[in-house]
Design a protein around this motif. Sequence first.
Motif, PDB file in Angstrom:
ATOM      1  N   VAL A  66       0.852  -1.193   0.000  1.00  0.00           N
ATOM      2  CA  VAL A  66       0.000   0.000   0.000  1.00  0.00           C
ATOM      3  C   VAL A  66       0.882   1.236   0.000  1.00  0.00           C
ATOM      4  CG1 VAL A  66      -1.518   1.400   1.476  1.00  0.00           C
ATOM      5  CG2 VAL A  66      -2.037  -1.028   1.105  1.00  0.00           C
ATOM      6  N   LYS A  67       0.569   2.171  -0.886  1.00  0.00           N
ATOM      7  CA  LYS A  67       1.200   3.495  -0.804  1.00  0.00           C
ATOM      8  C   LYS A  67       0.109   4.533  -0.563  1.00  0.00           C
ATOM      9  CE  LYS A  67       5.616   3.023  -3.106  1.00  0.00           C
ATOM     10  NZ  LYS A  67       6.323   3.121  -4.408  1.00  0.00           N
ATOM     11  N   GLY A  68       0.381   5.452   0.358  1.00  0.00           N
ATOM     12  CA  GLY A  68      -0.557   6.544   0.601  1.00  0.00           C
ATOM     13  C   GLY A  68      -0.432   7.583  -0.500  1.00  0.00           C
ATOM     14  N   LEU A  69      -1.554   8.082  -0.990  1.00  0.00           N
ATOM     15  CA  LEU A  69      -1.510   9.063  -2.081  1.00  0.00           C
ATOM     16  C   LEU A  69      -0.716  10.304  -1.665  1.00  0.00           C
ATOM     17  CD1 LEU A  69      -2.390   9.833  -4.927  1.00  0.00           C
ATOM     18  CD2 LEU A  69      -4.582  10.600  -3.999  1.00  0.00           C
ATOM     19  N   HIS A  70      -0.799  10.652  -0.377  1.00  0.00           N
ATOM     20  CA  HIS A  70      -0.108  11.849   0.124  1.00  0.00           C
ATOM     21  C   HIS A  70       1.422  11.681   0.129  1.00  0.00           C
ATOM     22  CE1 HIS A  70      -0.093   9.109   3.451  1.00  0.00           C
ATOM     23  NE2 HIS A  70       0.744   9.872   4.109  1.00  0.00           N
ATOM     24  N   GLU A  71       1.901  10.440  -0.073  1.00  0.00           N
ATOM     25  CA  GLU A  71       3.352  10.200  -0.062  1.00  0.00           C
ATOM     26  C   GLU A  71       4.014  10.604  -1.378  1.00  0.00           C
ATOM     27  OE1 GLU A  71       3.792   6.014   0.904  1.00  0.00           O
ATOM     28  OE2 GLU A  71       2.515   6.216   2.686  1.00  0.00           O
ATOM     29  N   PHE A  72       3.199  10.864  -2.404  1.00  0.00           N
ATOM     30  CA  PHE A  72       3.751  11.177  -3.726  1.00  0.00           C
ATOM     31  C   PHE A  72       3.908  12.685  -3.896  1.00  0.00           C
ATOM     32  CE2 PHE A  72       1.863   7.045  -4.158  1.00  0.00           C
ATOM     33  CZ  PHE A  72       2.679   6.369  -5.066  1.00  0.00           C
ATOM     34  N   SER A  73       4.971  13.100  -4.548  1.00  0.00           N
ATOM     35  CA  SER A  73       5.131  14.539  -4.796  1.00  0.00           C
ATOM     36  C   SER A  73       4.178  14.973  -5.919  1.00  0.00           C
ATOM     37  CB  SER A  73       6.578  14.862  -5.138  1.00  0.00           C
ATOM     38  OG  SER A  73       7.020  14.035  -6.186  1.00  0.00           O
ATOM     39  N   THR A  74       3.914  14.094  -6.878  1.00  0.00           N
ATOM     40  CA  THR A  74       2.973  14.438  -7.946  1.00  0.00           C
ATOM     41  C   THR A  74       1.802  13.455  -7.887  1.00  0.00           C
ATOM     42  OG1 THR A  74       4.880  15.100  -9.254  1.00  0.00           O
ATOM     43  CG2 THR A  74       2.767  15.009 -10.397  1.00  0.00           C
ATOM     44  N   VAL A  75       0.740  13.884  -7.238  1.00  0.00           N
ATOM     45  CA  VAL A  75      -0.364  12.958  -6.986  1.00  0.00           C
ATOM     46  C   VAL A  75      -1.070  12.544  -8.272  1.00  0.00           C
ATOM     47  CG1 VAL A  75      -0.790  13.519  -4.561  1.00  0.00           C
ATOM     48  CG2 VAL A  75      -1.839  14.942  -6.336  1.00  0.00           C
ATOM     49  N   THR A  76      -1.075  13.421  -9.277  1.00  0.00           N
ATOM     50  CA  THR A  76      -1.731  13.045 -10.535  1.00  0.00           C
ATOM     51  C   THR A  76      -0.994  11.869 -11.189  1.00  0.00           C
ATOM     52  OG1 THR A  76      -0.499  14.862 -11.556  1.00  0.00           O
ATOM     53  CG2 THR A  76      -2.800  15.277 -11.018  1.00  0.00           C
ATOM     54  N   ASP A  77       0.336  11.890 -11.159  1.00  0.00           N
ATOM     55  CA  ASP A  77       1.096  10.757 -11.694  1.00  0.00           C
ATOM     56  C   ASP A  77       0.797   9.478 -10.909  1.00  0.00           C
ATOM     57  OD1 ASP A  77       2.212  12.366 -13.563  1.00  0.00           O
ATOM     58  OD2 ASP A  77       4.197  12.520 -12.606  1.00  0.00           O
ATOM     59  N   ALA A  78       0.678   9.628  -9.582  1.00  0.00           N
ATOM     60  CA  ALA A  78       0.399   8.456  -8.746  1.00  0.00           C
ATOM     61  C   ALA A  78      -0.915   7.802  -9.167  1.00  0.00           C
ATOM     62  CB  ALA A  78       0.335   8.872  -7.277  1.00  0.00           C
ATOM     63  N   ILE A  79      -1.912   8.618  -9.445  1.00  0.00           N
ATOM     64  CA  ILE A  79      -3.218   8.083  -9.860  1.00  0.00           C
ATOM     65  C   ILE A  79      -3.086   7.390 -11.222  1.00  0.00           C
ATOM     66  CG2 ILE A  79      -5.573   8.723 -10.584  1.00  0.00           C
ATOM     67  CD1 ILE A  79      -5.294   8.967  -7.603  1.00  0.00           C
ATOM     68  N   LYS A  80      -2.410   8.062 -12.154  1.00  0.00           N
ATOM     69  CA  LYS A  80      -2.296   7.510 -13.514  1.00  0.00           C
ATOM     70  C   LYS A  80      -1.501   6.210 -13.540  1.00  0.00           C
ATOM     71  CE  LYS A  80      -2.654  11.838 -16.067  1.00  0.00           C
ATOM     72  NZ  LYS A  80      -1.824  12.945 -16.571  1.00  0.00           N
ATOM     73  N   ASN A  81      -0.473   6.117 -12.682  1.00  0.00           N
ATOM     74  CA  ASN A  81       0.393   4.936 -12.706  1.00  0.00           C
ATOM     75  C   ASN A  81      -0.080   3.809 -11.791  1.00  0.00           C
ATOM     76  OD1 ASN A  81       2.101   6.290 -14.485  1.00  0.00           O
ATOM     77  ND2 ASN A  81       3.242   7.246 -12.802  1.00  0.00           N
ATOM     78  N   ALA A  82      -1.173   4.060 -11.060  1.00  0.00           N
ATOM     79  CA  ALA A  82      -1.623   3.078 -10.059  1.00  0.00           C
ATOM     80  C   ALA A  82      -2.145   1.807 -10.715  1.00  0.00           C
ATOM     81  CB  ALA A  82      -2.720   3.688  -9.200  1.00  0.00           C
ATOM     82  N   GLN A  83      -2.043   0.711  -9.938  1.00  0.00           N
ATOM     83  CA  GLN A  83      -2.660  -0.556 -10.372  1.00  0.00           C
ATOM     84  C   GLN A  83      -4.094  -0.681  -9.851  1.00  0.00           C
ATOM     85  OE1 GLN A  83      -0.175  -4.047  -9.456  1.00  0.00           O
ATOM     86  NE2 GLN A  83       1.560  -2.668  -9.174  1.00  0.00           N
ATOM     87  N   GLY A  84      -4.346  -0.089  -8.682  1.00  0.00           N
ATOM     88  CA  GLY A  84      -5.678  -0.165  -8.076  1.00  0.00           C
ATOM     89  C   GLY A  84      -5.771   0.829  -6.941  1.00  0.00           C
ATOM     90  N   PHE A  85      -7.000   1.026  -6.424  1.00  0.00           N
ATOM     91  CA  PHE A  85      -7.254   2.101  -5.461  1.00  0.00           C
ATOM     92  C   PHE A  85      -8.110   1.624  -4.289  1.00  0.00           C
ATOM     93  CE2 PHE A  85      -7.191   3.770  -9.798  1.00  0.00           C
ATOM     94  CZ  PHE A  85      -6.161   4.691  -9.722  1.00  0.00           C
ATOM     95  N   PHE A  86      -7.840   2.238  -3.140  1.00  0.00           N
ATOM     96  CA  PHE A  86      -8.717   2.079  -1.984  1.00  0.00           C
ATOM     97  C   PHE A  86      -8.901   3.451  -1.343  1.00  0.00           C
ATOM     98  CE2 PHE A  86      -8.740   0.795   2.775  1.00  0.00           C
ATOM     99  CZ  PHE A  86     -10.117   0.966   2.849  1.00  0.00           C
ATOM    100  N   THR A  87     -10.144   3.901  -1.237  1.00  0.00           N
ATOM    101  CA  THR A  87     -10.450   5.155  -0.551  1.00  0.00           C
ATOM    102  C   THR A  87     -11.157   4.842   0.757  1.00  0.00           C
ATOM    103  OG1 THR A  87     -10.776   6.230  -2.697  1.00  0.00           O
ATOM    104  CG2 THR A  87     -11.530   7.423  -0.742  1.00  0.00           C
ATOM    105  N   GLY A  88     -10.520   5.227   1.868  1.00  0.00           N
ATOM    106  CA  GLY A  88     -11.069   4.947   3.182  1.00  0.00           C
ATOM    107  C   GLY A  88     -12.150   5.939   3.597  1.00  0.00           C
TER     108      GLY A  88
END
Lengths: 233, 233
Positions: A66-88
């Motif tokens: 698991v990586k937290g979205l807030h851990e990325f400097s560019t959150v848009t890239d994190a979303i685009k490169n993700a394999q899957g998502f969990f929103t708590g």
Amino acid sequence: MRDILLASTSTLLGGTYLNYLKSEIIELFKSVDEIIFIPYARPSGISHDEYTEKARSFFASINKKVKGLHEFSTVTDAIKNAQGFFTGGGNTFLLVKQLHEHKLMYMLRDEVLKGKPYLGCSAGSNIGGMNMQTTNDMPIVYPSSFETMGLVDFNINPHFLDEATYTKSMGETRETRIKEFLSQNQIPVIGLREGSWIRVKNDLVKLEGSLPAKIFEKDKEPYELAAHSEISF
Amino acid sequence: MRDILLASTSTLLGGTYLNYLKSEIIELFKSVDEIIFIPYARPSGISHDEYTEKARSFFASINKKVKGLHEFSTVTDAIKNAQGFFTGGGNTFLLVKQLHEHKLMYMLRDEVLKGKPYLGCSAGSNIGGMNMQTTNDMPIVYPSSFETMGLVDFNINPHFLDEATYTKSMGETRETRIKEFLSQNQIPVIGLREGSWIRVKNDLVKLEGSLPAKIFEKDKEPYELAAHSEISF
């Protein structure tokens, strides 16, 4: 393409975090080894780090990173490169405000609609609906819009409570509130009881868990939909 | 100059509309023979006409005339020319949306701060606070702003419920929600129990009714304020 699980809650009364959904979550993320966790809803104001650790601890038990979205400097890239998502879960206003501020709401939707698996609980399920206007949360911040991803063509009311749960001194019941929503909107609402979830696989949208859900449509009497039924409007 | 009454509710359990406040309302409007009723909050979606009739019926019993704000072709003139105001409860989002849309929020504030008597119940009390962000209502519409009149320098949570009212299956308590608000905001919040009201006469702001109120301030433990105490931050 859709591969989505929207749950009323993360934790059943007396249970541990996500445990009742474990086999469903294993199936949902079977072809994924890393999940991006979106911690923005911050239940009870806990930090993004603390919240991500909670998710990480569960997913470690099923061998997913698991990586937290807030851990990325560019959150848009994190979303685009993700394999899957969990929103708590947490506060839906906080969650929606941040997703819009970072221009992530529709980017996340587009990635999910490519078929990347998405898990939402509570506030994370609210944002799967057409808008967040059937949340139970307090408007502690002002989002730039109430629109959400529209992964399904209805709204969700998580943690749905029956009339009988309320004492007379408790004010408006959940039903009264959802009916007020329908006095101003056309969007159907699924009152999703604790322990229920919605499972979307491409065009099939099903109510899962052991309980029925209460369905609210404009100018109709609310009605019960049995568990394992298809949801279609 | 301020002459303001902000009540948690219009109707006590088992009582009739505004009856428990009758002597207070007579005193508040003693120098006024006509009141402008603001029906925008529309509880349970009732029409502006129906809602105004309900207010008119009560005020007839104390020999005051009532005009619904929606009955005027130019609502801004109605506010400016009014002798006094009553804003009824219902959905705070609906109320605030319409007040901002019609450019009435700050105009109403200015007229009230000239000393014109103002009565608010529930949503009508929420708009007396700094913002509407401690409402209990569902966000059934999207207002252009959550800012309200700021007739007092704090927020109100009407219909405040104690922790013990909730069963474990009912999710976040009112306290939890107000603490979430304070994780994002600095504004103190008065948890106003049913049957309590806030009475403002110029610089004096007092808690009235027979019950204490629960006070929430940032980075402080919540505490009880006794009935008939002055409210000051």
